[in-house]
Each structure stands twice: as C-alpha cells, then as structure tokens.
Design a protein around this motif. Sequence first.
Motif, PDB file in Angstrom:
ATOM      1  N   GLY A 120       0.810  -1.217   0.000  1.00  0.00           N
ATOM      2  CA  GLY A 120       0.000   0.000   0.000  1.00  0.00           C
ATOM      3  C   GLY A 120       0.838   1.260   0.000  1.00  0.00           C
ATOM      4  O   GLY A 120       0.491   2.257  -0.625  1.00  0.00           O
ATOM      5  N   TRP A 121       1.991   1.229   0.689  1.00  0.00           N
ATOM      6  CA  TRP A 121       2.879   2.384   0.693  1.00  0.00           C
ATOM      7  C   TRP A 121       3.499   2.615  -0.672  1.00  0.00           C
ATOM      8  O   TRP A 121       3.717   3.758  -1.097  1.00  0.00           O
ATOM      9  N   VAL A 122       3.797   1.533  -1.374  1.00  0.00           N
ATOM     10  CA  VAL A 122       4.357   1.679  -2.719  1.00  0.00           C
ATOM     11  C   VAL A 122       3.290   2.231  -3.665  1.00  0.00           C
ATOM     12  O   VAL A 122       3.562   3.107  -4.487  1.00  0.00           O
ATOM     13  N   ALA A 131       8.837   5.937   0.716  1.00  0.00           N
ATOM     14  CA  ALA A 131       8.052   4.771   0.311  1.00  0.00           C
ATOM     15  C   ALA A 131       8.761   3.959  -0.765  1.00  0.00           C
ATOM     16  O   ALA A 131       8.732   2.731  -0.739  1.00  0.00           O
ATOM     17  N   LEU A 132       9.417   4.615  -1.698  1.00  0.00           N
ATOM     18  CA  LEU A 132      10.093   3.885  -2.774  1.00  0.00           C
ATOM     19  C   LEU A 132      11.370   3.202  -2.314  1.00  0.00           C
ATOM     20  O   LEU A 132      11.674   2.092  -2.746  1.00  0.00           O
ATOM     21  N   VAL A 133      12.117   3.851  -1.445  1.00  0.00           N
ATOM     22  CA  VAL A 133      13.386   3.274  -1.010  1.00  0.00           C
ATOM     23  C   VAL A 133      13.165   2.149  -0.007  1.00  0.00           C
ATOM     24  O   VAL A 133      13.757   1.080  -0.117  1.00  0.00           O
ATOM     25  N   VAL A 134      12.282   2.353   0.944  1.00  0.00           N
ATOM     26  CA  VAL A 134      12.106   1.375   2.006  1.00  0.00           C
ATOM     27  C   VAL A 134      11.280   0.178   1.549  1.00  0.00           C
ATOM     28  O   VAL A 134      11.598  -0.952   1.871  1.00  0.00           O
ATOM     29  N   HIS A 135      10.233   0.416   0.778  1.00  0.00           N
ATOM     30  CA  HIS A 135       9.298  -0.659   0.450  1.00  0.00           C
ATOM     31  C   HIS A 135       9.054  -0.832  -1.047  1.00  0.00           C
ATOM     32  O   HIS A 135       8.100  -1.490  -1.435  1.00  0.00           O
TER      33      HIS A 135
END
Length: 152
Positions: free
Chosen positions: A31-33, A141-145
Amino acid sequence: MSETLRPGGEGMRTPLERQNVAPTTMSGWVGWVAFAGIMMVLLGSFHIIQALIALFNDEYFLVTRNGLAVELDFTTWGWVHLIGGCVAVAAGICVFLGQIWARAVGVLVAMVSAIVNLGFLAAYPIWSSIMILVDILVIWALVVHGGELRDE
C-alpha cells in the motif's frame, strides 16, 4: 480449452506450480508503494500546473525573479517544472507496474523536485513546503518498500 502438454507432461503450469511453491501473501507495505505511485502522479501534476502558471502568468507569484534563490526568470522555472512533472507522472504510473527503473527514476525525480522547490521557496513558500514534504514521502516509500510491489 484443452491444455497443451509440453515434453515431460508439464502442461501450461507456471513455474510456481511446477515447483509446488505456494504464492506468498501480499505485504501490507505494498500500500505504501501504491501510495508512492499515486503521490508521484499527483506531484507531477502539481509541477505541470505550476509550470503552466509560470509560463503564462509571471505576475502570479509573490516575488520577482530577483527574489528567488536562483536568479532565473519564471519562464525557465516553468519549463523545468513542466519537464520534471511529465517525467514524474510517467514514472509514477510505471511504479504500479513494478518497474525497477521507475522506482529509481522516482527517487531521482523526487530529489530534484525537492531541490527545485527549495529554490522556488521564496516565490511560494507554503506550496513549495508541501511539495518538499510530498517528495520526502515518495522517497521514503520507494526506497524502504519499493521492491514489494514488484514481488507481488
């Protein structure tokens, strides 16, 4: 429809079915992505709107070009925002497709967007601050997940 058999009798099964591996459940972080993809499209749209305003109405902004951190006229800023906005929208759409290059481009576009909005801070402080905040959320959001959407 009849299933076409391949040599060895494997049929039309996917590699997961052939290995008898159960598919993984979808992570909540997907969902974060998706959020990052939506924010990238929204961020790109904001840049395009800001670009059109800068291109067509120089008097709209609170300061003259001499009051900006970088001394450029608003037409130049408009073209920078327009190009960056179009790239952000395209990368945001491709994030939904799980493209690795879109994640990398998304992080780079968000970084450049934050820097550009820092230079634009004097012209429109609240708007630029909001854009920088959205940039930070997209990068996080892009880097972590970011890889979780591709895996699904």
